[in-house]
Design a protein around this motif. Structure first.
Motif, mmCIF file in Angstrom:
data_model
loop_
_atom_site.group_PDB
_atom_site.id
_atom_site.type_symbol
_atom_site.label_atom_id
_atom_site.label_comp_id
_atom_site.label_asym_id
_atom_site.label_seq_id
_atom_site.Cartn_x
_atom_site.Cartn_y
_atom_site.Cartn_z
ATOM 1 N N VAL A 1 69.186 115.353 20.382
ATOM 2 C CA VAL A 1 69.540 116.365 20.534
ATOM 3 C C VAL A 1 71.258 116.460 20.247
ATOM 4 O O VAL A 1 71.967 116.943 19.812
ATOM 5 N N ILE A 2 71.464 115.122 20.937
ATOM 6 C CA ILE A 2 73.336 115.198 20.547
ATOM 7 C C ILE A 2 73.960 115.603 19.538
ATOM 8 O O ILE A 2 74.626 114.931 19.041
ATOM 9 N N ALA A 3 73.108 114.480 18.390
ATOM 10 C CA ALA A 3 73.051 113.983 17.122
ATOM 11 C C ALA A 3 73.024 115.245 16.120
ATOM 12 O O ALA A 3 73.958 115.303 15.690
ATOM 13 N N ILE A 4 72.174 115.524 16.404
ATOM 14 C CA ILE A 4 71.922 116.886 15.853
ATOM 15 C C ILE A 4 73.374 117.650 16.286
ATOM 16 O O ILE A 4 73.843 118.749 15.187
ATOM 17 N N ALA A 5 73.530 118.182 17.471
ATOM 18 C CA ALA A 5 74.566 118.934 17.515
ATOM 19 C C ALA A 5 75.864 118.112 17.050
ATOM 20 O O ALA A 5 76.149 119.295 16.701
ATOM 21 N N ASP A 6 76.539 117.265 17.019
ATOM 22 C CA ASP A 6 77.771 116.329 16.900
ATOM 23 C C ASP A 6 77.495 116.642 15.246
ATOM 24 O O ASP A 6 78.472 116.900 14.582
ATOM 25 N N THR A 7 76.177 116.822 14.528
ATOM 26 C CA THR A 7 76.529 117.086 13.357
ATOM 27 C C THR A 7 76.847 118.133 12.631
ATOM 28 O O THR A 7 77.770 118.148 11.642
ATOM 29 N N ILE A 8 75.968 119.033 13.677
ATOM 30 C CA ILE A 8 76.755 120.553 13.771
ATOM 31 C C ILE A 8 77.517 120.998 13.524
ATOM 32 O O ILE A 8 78.721 121.559 12.621
ATOM 33 N N ASP A 9 78.608 120.430 14.294
ATOM 34 C CA ASP A 9 80.371 120.738 14.636
ATOM 35 C C ASP A 9 80.819 119.491 13.382
ATOM 36 O O ASP A 9 82.156 120.466 13.357
ATOM 37 N N ALA A 10 80.395 119.111 12.959
ATOM 38 C CA ALA A 10 81.017 117.948 11.723
ATOM 39 C C ALA A 10 80.862 118.945 10.456
ATOM 40 O O ALA A 10 81.864 118.731 10.012
ATOM 41 N N MET A 11 79.392 119.334 10.830
ATOM 42 C CA MET A 11 79.699 120.327 8.955
ATOM 43 C C MET A 11 80.469 121.497 9.255
ATOM 44 O O MET A 11 81.254 121.696 8.299
ATOM 45 N N THR A 12 81.019 122.232 10.048
ATOM 46 C CA THR A 12 81.999 123.822 10.722
ATOM 47 C C THR A 12 82.375 123.559 10.398
ATOM 48 O O THR A 12 83.686 124.771 10.616
ATOM 49 N N THR A 13 83.086 122.099 10.496
ATOM 50 C CA THR A 13 84.697 121.953 11.541
ATOM 51 C C THR A 13 85.793 121.375 9.851
ATOM 52 O O THR A 13 84.676 120.786 9.007
ATOM 53 N N HIS B 1 86.305 119.191 19.779
ATOM 54 C CA HIS B 1 85.388 118.753 19.490
ATOM 55 C C HIS B 1 83.848 118.857 20.528
ATOM 56 O O HIS B 1 82.979 119.190 20.867
ATOM 57 N N SER B 2 84.362 117.560 21.601
ATOM 58 C CA SER B 2 83.291 117.667 22.793
ATOM 59 C C SER B 2 82.699 118.910 22.613
ATOM 60 O O SER B 2 81.590 119.214 23.968
ATOM 61 N N GLN B 3 83.262 119.692 24.118
ATOM 62 C CA GLN B 3 83.296 121.231 23.856
ATOM 63 C C GLN B 3 82.414 121.491 23.787
ATOM 64 O O GLN B 3 80.736 122.772 24.140
ATOM 65 N N ARG B 4 82.522 122.151 22.149
ATOM 66 C CA ARG B 4 82.027 122.515 20.941
ATOM 67 C C ARG B 4 80.275 121.498 21.121
ATOM 68 O O ARG B 4 79.180 122.404 21.105
ATOM 69 N N VAL B 5 80.156 120.477 21.017
ATOM 70 C CA VAL B 5 79.110 119.548 20.753
ATOM 71 C C VAL B 5 78.382 119.894 21.679
ATOM 72 O O VAL B 5 76.870 119.950 21.915
ATOM 73 N N ALA B 6 78.986 119.912 24.005
ATOM 74 C CA ALA B 6 77.545 120.738 24.820
ATOM 75 C C ALA B 6 78.302 121.444 24.628
ATOM 76 O O ALA B 6 76.592 121.799 25.054
ATOM 77 N N ARG B 7 78.154 122.749 24.009
ATOM 78 C CA ARG B 7 77.844 124.092 23.793
ATOM 79 C C ARG B 7 76.666 124.010 23.147
ATOM 80 O O ARG B 7 75.192 124.416 23.223
ATOM 81 N N TYR B 8 76.256 123.701 21.744
ATOM 82 C CA TYR B 8 75.474 123.613 21.175
ATOM 83 C C TYR B 8 74.095 122.572 21.184
ATOM 84 O O TYR B 8 73.053 123.053 21.417
ATOM 85 N N ALA B 9 74.550 121.603 22.033
ATOM 86 C CA ALA B 9 73.577 120.418 22.569
ATOM 87 C C ALA B 9 72.388 121.357 23.411
ATOM 88 O O ALA B 9 71.423 121.508 23.727
ATOM 89 N N ARG B 10 73.923 122.500 24.374
ATOM 90 C CA ARG B 10 72.511 123.097 25.425
ATOM 91 C C ARG B 10 71.720 124.512 24.633
ATOM 92 O O ARG B 10 70.583 124.389 25.566
ATOM 93 N N VAL B 11 71.894 124.684 24.007
ATOM 94 C CA VAL B 11 71.230 126.126 23.084
ATOM 95 C C VAL B 11 70.026 124.494 22.329
ATOM 96 O O VAL B 11 69.285 125.855 22.498
ATOM 97 N N GLN C 1 83.474 129.048 17.551
ATOM 98 C CA GLN C 1 84.760 128.638 16.598
ATOM 99 C C GLN C 1 85.317 129.480 16.832
ATOM 100 O O GLN C 1 86.688 129.911 16.556
ATOM 101 N N LEU C 2 85.760 131.090 17.176
ATOM 102 C CA LEU C 2 86.183 131.953 18.623
ATOM 103 C C LEU C 2 86.728 131.745 18.571
ATOM 104 O O LEU C 2 87.379 132.777 19.611
ATOM 105 N N ASP C 3 86.356 130.625 19.869
ATOM 106 C CA ASP C 3 87.031 130.708 21.050
ATOM 107 C C ASP C 3 86.230 131.905 22.139
ATOM 108 O O ASP C 3 86.871 132.208 22.809
ATOM 109 N N LEU C 4 85.274 131.996 21.578
ATOM 110 C CA LEU C 4 85.072 133.538 22.537
ATOM 111 C C LEU C 4 84.218 133.363 23.462
ATOM 112 O O LEU C 4 82.817 133.158 23.092
#
Length: 457
Positions: A358-370, A248-258, A420-423
């Motif tokens: 920014v993190i709040a949006i990234a965090d919620t994106i991961d919560a909603m897509t997982t 989760h945290s790795q994904r949130v970090a990637r989303y927050a960066r973009v 999500q595909l770990d690519l």
């Protein structure tokens, strides 16, 4: 299939290098004794420069070997320069213990790139600096040609091995290093003229500080890389306690960066947002959260109240590292809401740190897509619609509006799908530092009060 494509590309580049070597040997002016001596000097210089190469990703590396390569091209624009490039690259690849395929490719592509550059240099009137001053137009053409061909070759083979687009990688590589390529040009001329006017002894003395700076930067980069990997290890070990939020945290970090990039934050701020996002849930390592994290269903009111403490615990842990002092407030505030209905401090609007928004949006994106045991992950379009719906309530309206545009959401969607595909995204992200850039490439809604969101995040 990708391995076969890579093999064909390597064979093509190697064949091209052999052809240009043969052409220079048969059709070019034979090198003079002085030019052969220059080639020998720059071969040694090239080996030392290439020895300071460091990996910038799993597929690419940054190196300053272009400095001796292009300097010798100005001093000995003939077969002597090509053999200097070939030998110095080959020896450096052997020192680095590259696999045979990479050894052949890197040796061939550097040789081929310099050969094409020299051919155009001579075609527009360029000559050895041993007999005259370097001319601007031929020199610029030599340098530009080398970088263009070099980056195209690397982009092609990386694209073949990763399934990415060659043109996209090439444009990114060119655009990302254009400024540093331009800034490196005086150094190339400097070493060529130094050799022609002062000889090898003084040129070697002048090169030592540059090599020392490069070694220092390489060491600093290695330490930064180790620190980054230790952070990743720590976060992964924490998330191992919760089988439903692994990664989760790795994904949130990637989303927050973009997201930070899409809304136009400067590079340094993007980096700090990414680190804060990676650390936003470290407080969950406390034993008080252990039984909650293992619970597969919805949380009780008491459990929900307990989980509201995790931003505080995370901030307390982050505060123990002095280098992360600027990250404490964003980590603590990542569950605050624009309308003041968040936690733990009920901050609202601009009082919430920008990184936390920014993190709040990234965090919620991961919560909603997982996907969770009690619900399936939402589609990307539903996530986009939910972010838009919560603009001005849960999320900063300026950020929400910016990232839900078609262009920005396309970039975010690609990042989500890759995560999500770990690519991991394959990028020619070449790192520079100090006075010596290393820019030559080598192949190497759910609202804030939802118990589901809190548990998922």
């Amino acid at each position: 299939m990708s391995q076969q494509r890579v093999l064909r590309i390597v064979e093509t580049v190697a064949a091209g290098a052999l052809v240009v070597l043969a052409a220079f040997a048969a059709l070019g002016e034979p090198p003079t004794t002085s030019e052969w001596r220059a080639a020998a000097f720059f071969t040694v210089f090239g080996v030392l420069a290439a020895a300071l190469t460091y990996n910038t990703s799993k597929s690419t590396a940054g190196t300053i070997s272009f400095l001796p390569f292009l300097s010798v091209a100005l001093v000995s624009p003939n077969l002597a320069a090509l053999l200097a490039v070939l030998m110095s690259t080959l020896l450096a690849e052997i020192v680095h213990r590259r696999p045979p395929l990479k050894l052949v490719f890197n040796t061939a592509q550097h040789t081929f790139s310099v050969a094409v550059g020299i051919a155009l240099y001579l075609a527009v009137g360029g000559e050895s600096v041993l007999t005259g001053a370097p001319q601007i137009l031929p020199f610029v053409l030599l340098v530009a040609t080398y970088f263009i061909v070099n980056k195209l070759a690397v982009s092609t083979v990386v694209a073949a091995s990763s399934g990415s687009g060659t043109l996209q990688l090439w444009i990114k590589s060119i655009g990302g290093s254009a400024l540093y390529d331009a800034l490196s040009m005086p150094l190339i001329i400097f070493f060529a003229i130094a050799y022609a006017r002062l000889g090898p002894g003084w040129t070697a003395i002048l090169a030592l500080p540059m090599l020392g700076i490069r070694q220092l930067y390489r060491t600093v980069y290695a330490l930064e890389k180790v620190n980054e990997e230790l952070l990743q290890l720590m976060v992964a070990s924490i998330e191992a306690r919760d089988p439903y939020t692994s990664g989760h945290s790795q994904r949130v970090a990637r989303y927050a960066r973009v997201i930070a990039k899409e809304v136009g934050l400067p590079p340094r701020q993007i980096e700090r947002v990414e680190i804060a996002a990676l650390l936003h849930d470290v407080g969950k390592i406390h034993e008080e959260f252990a039984h909650i994290l293992r619970k597969p269903g919805r949380l009780s009111d008491e459990e929900f109240a307990m989980m509201k403490l995790h931003p505080i615990r995370s901030a307390e842990l982050v505060a123990k590292v002095s280098h992360f002092a600027d990250l404490v407030a964003p980590v603590r505030a990542h569950h605050e809401a624009w309308n003041g209905a968040g936690y733990p401090d009920q901050l609202a609007g601009q009082s919430i740190p920008l990184a936390a928004r920014v993190i709040a949006i990234a965090d919620t994106i991961d919560a909603m897509t997982t996907s969770r045991p009690y619900r399936e992950g939402l589609s990307l379009e539903k996530v986009r619609a939910e972010i838009a719906a919560e603009s001005g309530r849960q999320f900063d309206p300026a950020l929400a509006d910016a990232i839900t545009t078609q262009r920005a959401w396309s970039a975010i969607s690609e990042t989500i799908l890759r995560a999500q595909l770990d690519l991991p995204a394959t990028e020619l992200r070449l790192t520079y530092g100090g006075l010596v850039p290393g820019n030559t490439g080598e192949f190497v809604a759910l609202g804030v009060g939802s118990k589901d969101v809190v548990h998922a995040a």
